[in-house]
Design an enzyme around this catalytic site. Structure first.
Site, short mmCIF file in Angstrom:
data_model
loop_
_atom_site.label_atom_id
_atom_site.label_comp_id
_atom_site.label_asym_id
_atom_site.label_seq_id
_atom_site.Cartn_x
_atom_site.Cartn_y
_atom_site.Cartn_z
N LYS A 61 65.87 6.59 102.42
CA LYS A 61 66.65 7.32 101.39
C LYS A 61 68.14 7.03 101.50
CE LYS A 61 63.27 10.80 100.38
NZ LYS A 61 62.92 12.20 100.16
N HIS A 76 67.39 25.31 99.57
CA HIS A 76 66.75 25.12 100.88
C HIS A 76 66.91 26.39 101.73
CE1 HIS A 76 67.70 20.56 100.47
NE2 HIS A 76 66.39 20.69 100.37
N SER A 122 69.53 18.25 96.36
CA SER A 122 70.60 17.61 97.15
C SER A 122 71.23 16.47 96.35
CB SER A 122 70.03 17.06 98.46
OG SER A 122 69.55 18.10 99.25
N ARG A 160 59.92 23.62 93.30
CA ARG A 160 60.85 23.96 92.21
C ARG A 160 60.15 23.72 90.88
NH1 ARG A 160 65.27 19.88 94.16
NH2 ARG A 160 63.33 18.74 94.18
O1 PNS Z 1 63.62 16.60 101.39
P1 PNS Z 1 62.62 15.50 101.19
O2 PNS Z 1 63.30 14.15 101.32
O3 PNS Z 1 61.85 15.62 99.91
O4 PNS Z 1 61.57 15.64 102.39
C1 PNS Z 1 60.52 14.72 102.53
C2 PNS Z 1 59.93 14.80 103.94
C3 PNS Z 1 61.01 14.54 104.97
C4 PNS Z 1 59.34 16.17 104.17
C5 PNS Z 1 58.83 13.71 104.05
O5 PNS Z 1 59.36 12.46 103.69
C6 PNS Z 1 58.24 13.63 105.45
O6 PNS Z 1 57.43 14.44 105.81
N1 PNS Z 1 58.68 12.61 106.22
C7 PNS Z 1 58.24 12.40 107.58
C8 PNS Z 1 57.39 11.13 107.69
C9 PNS Z 1 55.98 11.39 107.20
O7 PNS Z 1 55.25 12.18 107.75
N2 PNS Z 1 55.60 10.71 106.10
C10 PNS Z 1 54.29 10.81 105.50
C11 PNS Z 1 54.16 12.04 104.63
S1 PNS Z 1 52.53 12.11 103.97
#
Ligand code: PNS
Length: 159
Positions: A41, A17, A128, A90
């Site tokens: 999560k 990250h 993570s 990745r």
């Molecule tokens: O590190 P991650 O968990 O893969 O990140 C995922 C994240 C936080 C970027 C994604 O879940 C997100 O954008 N969440 C905010 C809510 C949202 O907009 N959801 C719809 C995405 S299309």
């Protein structure tokens, strides 16, 4: 001023990250690291702990700031006045999920651009969840995470 978001759950922030955030910070004027609440999560670290660890890990980067959020990414981007989302990519297994999220975000706001930075080989398989597993089994996470995270993991899993 070109402002980018680098969103994620950061449970916890890894060296992978940090690599993406560092490179994003070289491409735009300001990076806002958007730390998602991601309640589904069931994160190991609280939202405030995750944001604080990202703050510590990025404190040497002058054009990076950290904000927790609990709303749609497109809405948070609008509120932050950010026009681009920068994410790390990745292994090929990331692609399908990132492709779906990028397509949905595009549907929700066509003004918001999404860019991907390829992970360098040493971080290709770092996540993570792997870091949490290694730490939970008392393994050595040196190099996989910034020092502040290593300490936080040790405290979390201390008997
Ligand atoms: O590190 P991650 O968990 O893969 O990140 C995922 C994240 C936080 C970027 C994604 O879940 C997100 O954008 N969440 C905010 C809510 C949202 O907009 N959801 C719809 C995405 S299309």
């Amino acid at each position: 001023m070109k402002r980018a978001l680098t969103p994620g759950t950061f449970d916890p922030i890894t060296s992978g990250h940090l690599d993406v955030i560092t490179r994003a910070a070289q491409l735009v004027d300001e990076v806002v690291v958007a730390v998602a609440a991601s309640p589904k999560k069931n994160p190991l670290f609280t939202l405030e702990e995750r944001a604080q660890l990202v703050r510590q890990a990025t404190s040497h980067l002058p054009n990076v700031r950290v904000e927790p959020f609990d709303e749609l990414l497109v809405d948070f981007a609008a509120r932050m006045d950010a026009t681009v989302v920068i994410k790390g990519l990745r292994a090929i297994t990331d692609f399908e999920y990132e492709f779906q999220m990028t397509a949905l975000n595009y549907q929700l706001n066509q003004e918001l651009e999404t860019l991907f930075i390829m992970s360098p080989p040493q971080y290709m398989y770092l996540s993570s969840s792997i870091v949490r597993e290694i730490a939970s089994l008392r393994g050595d996470v040196n190099g996989f995470v910034p020092d502040c995270v290593k300490n936080a993991l040790e405290a979390k899993f201390a008997r």
